[in-house]
Every structure is written in structure tokens, then in C-alpha cells.
Scaffold this motif. Structure first.
Motif, PDB file in Angstrom:
ATOM      1  N   ALA A  85       0.825  -1.204   0.000  1.00  0.00           N
ATOM      2  CA  ALA A  85       0.000   0.000   0.000  1.00  0.00           C
ATOM      3  C   ALA A  85       0.860   1.255   0.000  1.00  0.00           C
ATOM      4  O   ALA A  85       0.571   2.223  -0.715  1.00  0.00           O
ATOM      5  N   TYR A  86       1.935   1.236   0.788  1.00  0.00           N
ATOM      6  CA  TYR A  86       2.827   2.391   0.838  1.00  0.00           C
ATOM      7  C   TYR A  86       3.479   2.633  -0.523  1.00  0.00           C
ATOM      8  O   TYR A  86       3.621   3.780  -0.967  1.00  0.00           O
ATOM      9  N   ARG A  87       3.836   1.564  -1.197  1.00  0.00           N
ATOM     10  CA  ARG A  87       4.456   1.682  -2.511  1.00  0.00           C
ATOM     11  C   ARG A  87       3.504   2.359  -3.499  1.00  0.00           C
ATOM     12  O   ARG A  87       3.915   3.225  -4.273  1.00  0.00           O
TER      13      ARG A  87
ATOM     14  N   THR B 173       0.586  14.543  -4.429  1.00  0.00           N
ATOM     15  CA  THR B 173       0.760  13.354  -5.275  1.00  0.00           C
ATOM     16  C   THR B 173      -0.132  12.187  -4.849  1.00  0.00           C
ATOM     17  O   THR B 173      -0.124  11.138  -5.488  1.00  0.00           O
ATOM     18  N   GLY B 174      -0.871  12.343  -3.752  1.00  0.00           N
ATOM     19  CA  GLY B 174      -1.810  11.311  -3.339  1.00  0.00           C
ATOM     20  C   GLY B 174      -1.184  10.185  -2.542  1.00  0.00           C
ATOM     21  O   GLY B 174      -1.541   9.014  -2.741  1.00  0.00           O
ATOM     22  N   ILE B 175      -0.290  10.510  -1.619  1.00  0.00           N
ATOM     23  CA  ILE B 175       0.376   9.459  -0.846  1.00  0.00           C
ATOM     24  C   ILE B 175      -0.614   8.758   0.086  1.00  0.00           C
ATOM     25  O   ILE B 175      -0.769   7.536   0.044  1.00  0.00           O
ATOM     26  N   LEU B 176      -1.304   9.533   0.933  1.00  0.00           N
ATOM     27  CA  LEU B 176      -2.232   8.915   1.878  1.00  0.00           C
ATOM     28  C   LEU B 176      -3.397   8.253   1.144  1.00  0.00           C
ATOM     29  O   LEU B 176      -3.744   7.098   1.409  1.00  0.00           O
ATOM     30  N   SER B 177      -4.009   8.994   0.236  1.00  0.00           N
ATOM     31  CA  SER B 177      -5.193   8.468  -0.450  1.00  0.00           C
ATOM     32  C   SER B 177      -4.855   7.282  -1.334  1.00  0.00           C
ATOM     33  O   SER B 177      -5.632   6.319  -1.431  1.00  0.00           O
ATOM     34  N   GLY B 178      -3.696   7.300  -1.978  1.00  0.00           N
ATOM     35  CA  GLY B 178      -3.294   6.168  -2.801  1.00  0.00           C
ATOM     36  C   GLY B 178      -3.080   4.922  -1.969  1.00  0.00           C
ATOM     37  O   GLY B 178      -3.509   3.819  -2.341  1.00  0.00           O
ATOM     38  N   ALA B 179      -2.430   5.084  -0.810  1.00  0.00           N
ATOM     39  CA  ALA B 179      -2.211   3.949   0.082  1.00  0.00           C
ATOM     40  C   ALA B 179      -3.534   3.406   0.598  1.00  0.00           C
ATOM     41  O   ALA B 179      -3.742   2.189   0.679  1.00  0.00           O
ATOM     42  N   ILE B 180      -4.451   4.305   0.938  1.00  0.00           N
ATOM     43  CA  ILE B 180      -5.750   3.886   1.469  1.00  0.00           C
ATOM     44  C   ILE B 180      -6.556   3.134   0.418  1.00  0.00           C
ATOM     45  O   ILE B 180      -7.108   2.053   0.690  1.00  0.00           O
ATOM     46  N   MET B 181      -6.630   3.676  -0.773  1.00  0.00           N
ATOM     47  CA  MET B 181      -7.439   3.028  -1.814  1.00  0.00           C
ATOM     48  C   MET B 181      -6.871   1.663  -2.172  1.00  0.00           C
ATOM     49  O   MET B 181      -7.614   0.726  -2.488  1.00  0.00           O
TER      50      MET B 181
END
Length: 257
Positions: free
Chosen positions: A54-56, A96-104
Motif C-alpha cells: 500500500a505504501y508503494r 501526489t496522493g500518498i495517503l489516499s493512494g495507500a488507502i485506496m
């Protein structure tokens, strides 16, 4: 970013205490030393393959030298709790959407086609007209040096294209808040670096938040953002809530049930 890269934090730093001036800040060896947080406490979550994956996803498109694993860990926990409630997700201040990208990625948002995740940002930095004199004195205006990517909006659209329920909205808050068509929100992340849009977002979201819904404040504990902290503390007083200050610099509050 590989799992190995994620783990390349200075985990074996040896520090002798007390220091010459008597301080006993953190007695090593350190398990985590990044993003303003140095600790010897357990952080096994970093080694979890699901977290690493998810972090990646979240870190893709961001700075390669940025390590905010513990902040992402907090966001994933909060989002996981919010996912058990009815309501859409909102992020004001995406970059860049770090939190939201990891969450999704972690929550597999594609399994909820009717649950929207609204992603609001100027994608061009902090609007200069929203920065107060006090915030300029604190150095907030200089933070715009971090937001110079003219292709950021297109890159974020591409990043979130795999999730049809992601709604990317470009423009400044509060002007774009009307794009949030939800009647119920269970999770919101707010990270816009200045008071005006953050409190406007908080007031807009308050009646939409379901009982038990969460709001995660990214800047609450950071020294340069003390004006935001004071504004959020006043917001909390008006609404009869309290804000949990986290050692990551984040703040967390929940709408009462």
C-alpha cells in the motif's frame, strides 16, 4: 519503490544518553528515525507486506527521499475504522496522493463502486492570497517551492484512474467544496498548510460527517503550522470535540456518536 527501499531507514542508530547537556530524549537503538519522529518503540508494521504494498502505491509519483511511513500507518488505521461506517471519503490537500493512494490500495476501494473518494487540491501549491501575515512569518509561503510540478494534475488523474470511484477535483478550497456531492462522509483528511481553506473544509464537512466519522489533520503538530493548530483548537471548542495530538505531527478528531 521496493520493500527493501522502504525498510532502509536508519534503524540501527546508536545514541549514548544522557547527552552532555543532560537531555535524555530517546534512548536508542532507534527503530524509526524519520519525518520528525525518532523512537525506540516497535514499528513492525513497516515489515508487513500488505503495508509495504500500500505504501508503494501511495508513494508512487512522489519524492524518492520522502519517508512518512508512520503517518501513512496512522491514515490506514483511521481509514480502516471509517470504512466500517457508512459514508464517502474526502481528502482536501492531495499533492501526489500518498495517503489516499495507500488507502485506496489497502482497502481495495474498487470493491465499493458506490463509495466515492473525493480528492481536492489546487495541484499548483498554496494560493498566495490565502496565506496570512502570521503564516508568512512562520515560513509557510516558502513551502510552495515543493509544488512546482506543472504536470501534477494529469499525473494524479492517471494514478487514480484504476479506481472509478475516485473523484479528482482541481481548484482551491473553499471554492471546490461544492463538488462533494455526498450526504454522508465517514473519513476526511485535511492537509492544505494554511488556516483559511482548512477551517472552511472543517465547517463544510461537519454536518456531513456521520456519527463516529473521522477527520485526520496532517499539519496539526508541526511548528510551522501553529496557526492551523490554534484555529483547529478553536474549531474543536465551538463544536464540543477534542483533538488527539499524535507524535507524527498529525491530529485526529471524531464526530461524537
Amino acid at each position: 519503490m521496493s520493500d527493501q527501499q522502504i525498510l532502509q531507514l536508519p534503524l540501527k542508530v546508536e545514541v549514548k544518553f544522557p547527552l552532555a547537556d543532560g537531555r535524555t530524549l530517546v534512548q536508542g537503538p532507534l527503530t524509526y528515525n524519520s519525518d520528525g519522529l525518532a523512537t525506540r518503540h516497535n514499528c513492525d508494521f513497516i515489515k508487513d507486506p500488505a503495508f509495504a504494498a500500500a505504501y508503494r502505491v501511495g508513494a508512487s509519483g512522489g519524492r524518492a527521499d520522502l519517508h512518512i511511513e508512520w503517518r501513512v500507518h496512522v491514515a490506514l488505521w483511521v481509514a480502516g475504522q471509517a470504512a466500517q461506517l457508512e459514508g464517502d471519503f474526502v481528502e482536501c490537500g492531495v499533492n501526489t496522493g500518498i495517503l489516499s493512494g495507500a488507502i485506496m490500495s489497502a482497502l481495495d476501494f474498487s470493491k465499493w463502486p458506490d463509495r466515492k473518494f473525493y480528492l481536492l487540491d489546487t495541484f499548483a501549491g498554496i494560493p498566495e492570497e490565502q496565506i496570512t501575515a502570521a503564516e508568512r512569518t512562520a515560513g509557510v509561503s516558502g513551502m510552495n517551492r515543493k509544488y512546482q510540478d506543472s504536470d501534477l494534475y494529469a499525473a494524479v488523474q492517471q494514478k487514480f484512474a484504476p479506481w472509478p470511484s475516485a473523484v479528482v477535483v482541481r481548484g482551491r478550497v473553499p471554492d471546490t467544496l461544492s463538488a462533494i456531492k455526498s450526504t454522508r462522509v465517514s473519513y476526511a483528511s485535511i492537509d492544505m498548510n494554511v488556516v483559511e481553506p482548512e477551517i472552511a473544509a472543517g465547517e463544510f464537512l461537519w454536518p456531513l460527517l456521520v456519527p463516529g466519522g473521522f477527520v485526520l489533520l496532517d499539519d496539526y503538530g508541526w511548528a510551522a503550522h501553529v496557526n492551523q493548530k490554534h484555529a483547529w483548537d478553536e474549531f474543536a471548542r465551538r463544536h464540543g470535540i477534542s483533538i488527539l495530538a499524535l507524535p507524527t505531527g498529525q491530529g485526529l478528531w471524531m464526530k461524537p456518536r
